[in-house]
Design a protein around this motif. Structure first.
Motif, PDB file in Angstrom:
ATOM      1  N   LYS A 278     -21.925  -7.666   7.163  1.00  0.00           N
ATOM      2  CA  LYS A 278     -21.758  -6.536   8.081  1.00  0.00           C
ATOM      3  C   LYS A 278     -20.310  -6.070   8.125  1.00  0.00           C
ATOM      4  CE  LYS A 278     -22.801  -4.951  12.764  1.00  0.00           C
ATOM      5  NZ  LYS A 278     -21.506  -4.220  12.880  1.00  0.00           N
ATOM      6  N   LYS A 279     -19.379  -7.019   8.140  1.00  0.00           N
ATOM      7  CA  LYS A 279     -17.967  -6.648   8.210  1.00  0.00           C
ATOM      8  C   LYS A 279     -17.540  -5.922   6.941  1.00  0.00           C
ATOM      9  CE  LYS A 279     -15.315  -7.761  10.984  1.00  0.00           C
ATOM     10  NZ  LYS A 279     -14.755  -7.134  12.193  1.00  0.00           N
ATOM     11  N   PHE A 280     -17.899  -6.458   5.761  1.00  0.00           N
ATOM     12  CA  PHE A 280     -17.539  -5.808   4.505  1.00  0.00           C
ATOM     13  C   PHE A 280     -18.195  -4.436   4.388  1.00  0.00           C
ATOM     14  CE2 PHE A 280     -16.789 -10.185   2.432  1.00  0.00           C
ATOM     15  CZ  PHE A 280     -15.462 -10.154   2.816  1.00  0.00           C
ATOM     16  N   LEU A 281     -19.435  -4.316   4.868  1.00  0.00           N
ATOM     17  CA  LEU A 281     -20.143  -3.034   4.813  1.00  0.00           C
ATOM     18  C   LEU A 281     -19.429  -1.996   5.682  1.00  0.00           C
ATOM     19  CD1 LEU A 281     -22.772  -1.782   3.600  1.00  0.00           C
ATOM     20  CD2 LEU A 281     -23.856  -2.281   5.778  1.00  0.00           C
ATOM     21  N   ASP A 282     -19.028  -2.392   6.877  1.00  0.00           N
ATOM     22  CA  ASP A 282     -18.320  -1.469   7.767  1.00  0.00           C
ATOM     23  C   ASP A 282     -16.994  -1.022   7.161  1.00  0.00           C
ATOM     24  OD1 ASP A 282     -20.362  -1.682   9.576  1.00  0.00           O
ATOM     25  OD2 ASP A 282     -19.343  -3.144  10.873  1.00  0.00           O
ATOM     26  N   VAL A 283     -16.256  -1.971   6.573  1.00  0.00           N
ATOM     27  CA  VAL A 283     -14.967  -1.632   5.973  1.00  0.00           C
ATOM     28  C   VAL A 283     -15.156  -0.692   4.790  1.00  0.00           C
ATOM     29  CG1 VAL A 283     -13.007  -2.569   4.687  1.00  0.00           C
ATOM     30  CG2 VAL A 283     -13.807  -3.722   6.751  1.00  0.00           C
ATOM     31  N   ALA A 284     -16.106  -0.994   3.910  1.00  0.00           N
ATOM     32  CA  ALA A 284     -16.341  -0.154   2.732  1.00  0.00           C
ATOM     33  C   ALA A 284     -16.730   1.264   3.131  1.00  0.00           C
ATOM     34  CB  ALA A 284     -17.432  -0.778   1.855  1.00  0.00           C
ATOM     35  N   ASN A 285     -17.615   1.404   4.097  1.00  0.00           N
ATOM     36  CA  ASN A 285     -18.056   2.744   4.507  1.00  0.00           C
ATOM     37  C   ASN A 285     -16.950   3.503   5.231  1.00  0.00           C
ATOM     38  OD1 ASN A 285     -20.674   2.860   3.443  1.00  0.00           O
ATOM     39  ND2 ASN A 285     -21.520   1.706   5.157  1.00  0.00           N
ATOM     40  N   GLU A 286     -16.079   2.788   5.922  1.00  0.00           N
ATOM     41  CA  GLU A 286     -14.953   3.449   6.585  1.00  0.00           C
ATOM     42  C   GLU A 286     -14.021   4.058   5.539  1.00  0.00           C
ATOM     43  OE1 GLU A 286     -13.362   4.451  10.350  1.00  0.00           O
ATOM     44  OE2 GLU A 286     -15.078   3.155   9.938  1.00  0.00           O
ATOM     45  N   ILE A 287     -13.824   3.344   4.419  1.00  0.00           N
ATOM     46  CA  ILE A 287     -12.970   3.859   3.346  1.00  0.00           C
ATOM     47  C   ILE A 287     -13.655   5.011   2.626  1.00  0.00           C
ATOM     48  CG2 ILE A 287     -11.914   3.281   1.133  1.00  0.00           C
ATOM     49  CD1 ILE A 287     -11.492   0.448   2.205  1.00  0.00           C
ATOM     50  N   LEU A 288     -14.939   4.857   2.325  1.00  0.00           N
ATOM     51  CA  LEU A 288     -15.667   5.892   1.589  1.00  0.00           C
ATOM     52  C   LEU A 288     -15.779   7.190   2.371  1.00  0.00           C
ATOM     53  CD1 LEU A 288     -18.562   3.738   0.077  1.00  0.00           C
ATOM     54  CD2 LEU A 288     -16.654   4.769  -1.161  1.00  0.00           C
ATOM     55  N   ALA A 289     -15.754   7.100   3.691  1.00  0.00           N
ATOM     56  CA  ALA A 289     -15.912   8.304   4.513  1.00  0.00           C
ATOM     57  C   ALA A 289     -14.706   9.226   4.435  1.00  0.00           C
ATOM     58  CB  ALA A 289     -16.170   7.915   5.967  1.00  0.00           C
TER      59      ALA A 289
END
Length: 301
Positions: free
Chosen positions: A231-242
């Motif tokens: 969950k943490k890695f997913l949140d970080v990745a999507n924050e960057i991709l956004a």
């Protein structure tokens, strides 16, 4: 009094400035180096970019005003074990640190399919929290309640990331919709304080017995850690991709990629991870990243 034409011009300039700010904000921070999606050494570029970014992800500050959820510490869900009257345990207020020190061993990247498979090493993860336990083991009645610490070393994890592309303001963006992680531990230790009402000798015996019978609790702790890290890695990745379009993140064409710069903790033995082994992809023709892992054991009572 401001002339009407001047006010209209001022309003137009304000709108242009706002639009320009939106365009500037849509770009990647300078700490992230885009990787050309057609480059034959795409995996090298991605690993380099991740390693350069990794120290910044700990606290979630990427520079240029960009922030992401910090990776440290990682809060874990409470764990309740109540298999029988012979064994009951509750772990609360759990936190883990060290997950940001991951080392990428292998990577299969398919940016056009938004598909990434990673094999990583977690050199060390430290735990802390609270516990309450009652365990009857080898005719010894182990009871305790208080603080707990623990650590694991040299854990191996397989990570599957899948996503989709979507339109936003007429431009193509990417979002990860699923991240699955499986972790296999080699060395895992717990230290429970205040066993047997703080008796030091019996406490050492009790901790030794608990660590020698890890199947009682490890299969319950690991899924919580997997879920928390995913969950943490997913949140970080999507924050960057956004913050950037797909073409900004993975532009067409090719880039010149230098050899991978590995973390200093790796021993200086050549290029390190076996990411360059040609037979590796053929071992997993269907992309089944978890196929090589043994089924997780389940304790029976």
């Amino acid at each position: 009094m401001i002339p009407k034409w001047c006010g209209n011009r001022f309003g137009l300039m304000l709108l242009l400035l706002l639009a320009l700010c939106q365009l500037i904000y849509a770009k990647l921070p300078s700490t992230i180096k885009p990787c050309a999606r057609d480059d034959p050494h795409l995996e090298r570029c991605i690993i380099n970019a991740v390693y350069n970014l990794r120290p910044l992800l700990v606290h979630g500050s990427l520079g240029d005003g960009y922030t992401t959820p910090p990776l440290e510490p990682l809060a874990l869900d409470n764990i309740e074990l109540g298999r029988s009257s012979q064994f009951q345990a509750v772990f609360t207020d759990l936190e883990a640190t060290g997950g940001s020190n991951f080392i990428i061993d292998r990577l299969i990247a398919k940016p056009l399919d938004i598909s990434y498979d990673l094999w990583i090493t977690l050199p060390r993860i430290d735990f802390r929290g609270r516990y309450s336990m009652h365990l009857n083991l080898l005719l010894l009645d182990i009871k305790g309640k208080g603080n707990m610490q623990g650590y694991c070393e040299n854990a191996k994890a397989s990570v599957k990331m899948r996503g989709t592309r979507y339109l936003r303001n007429g431009q193509d963006y990417v979002k990860f919709t699923k991240m699955t992680m499986r972790i296999e531990f080699k060395d895992f230790k717990l230290n429970l304080e205040n066993l047997f009402n703080g008796d030091r000798i019996l406490g050492e015996v009790g901790n030794a017995l608990i660590n020698n019978n890890q199947d009682l609790y490890l299969n319950e702790i690991v899924p919580g850690l997997e879920h928390g890290l995913s969950k943490k890695f997913l949140d970080v990745a999507n924050e960057i991709l956004a913050t950037a379009t797909f073409d900004e993140m993975f532009p067409p064409g090719r880039t010149v990629i230098n050899p991978i710069t590995f973390p200093s903790r790796l021993p200086p033995t050549g290029l390190g991870p076996a990411i360059f082994e040609p037979p590796f992809v053929s071992k997993h023709p269907d992309g089944e990243i978890f196929g090589q892992l043994a089924p997780r054991k389940h304790q029976t009572t």
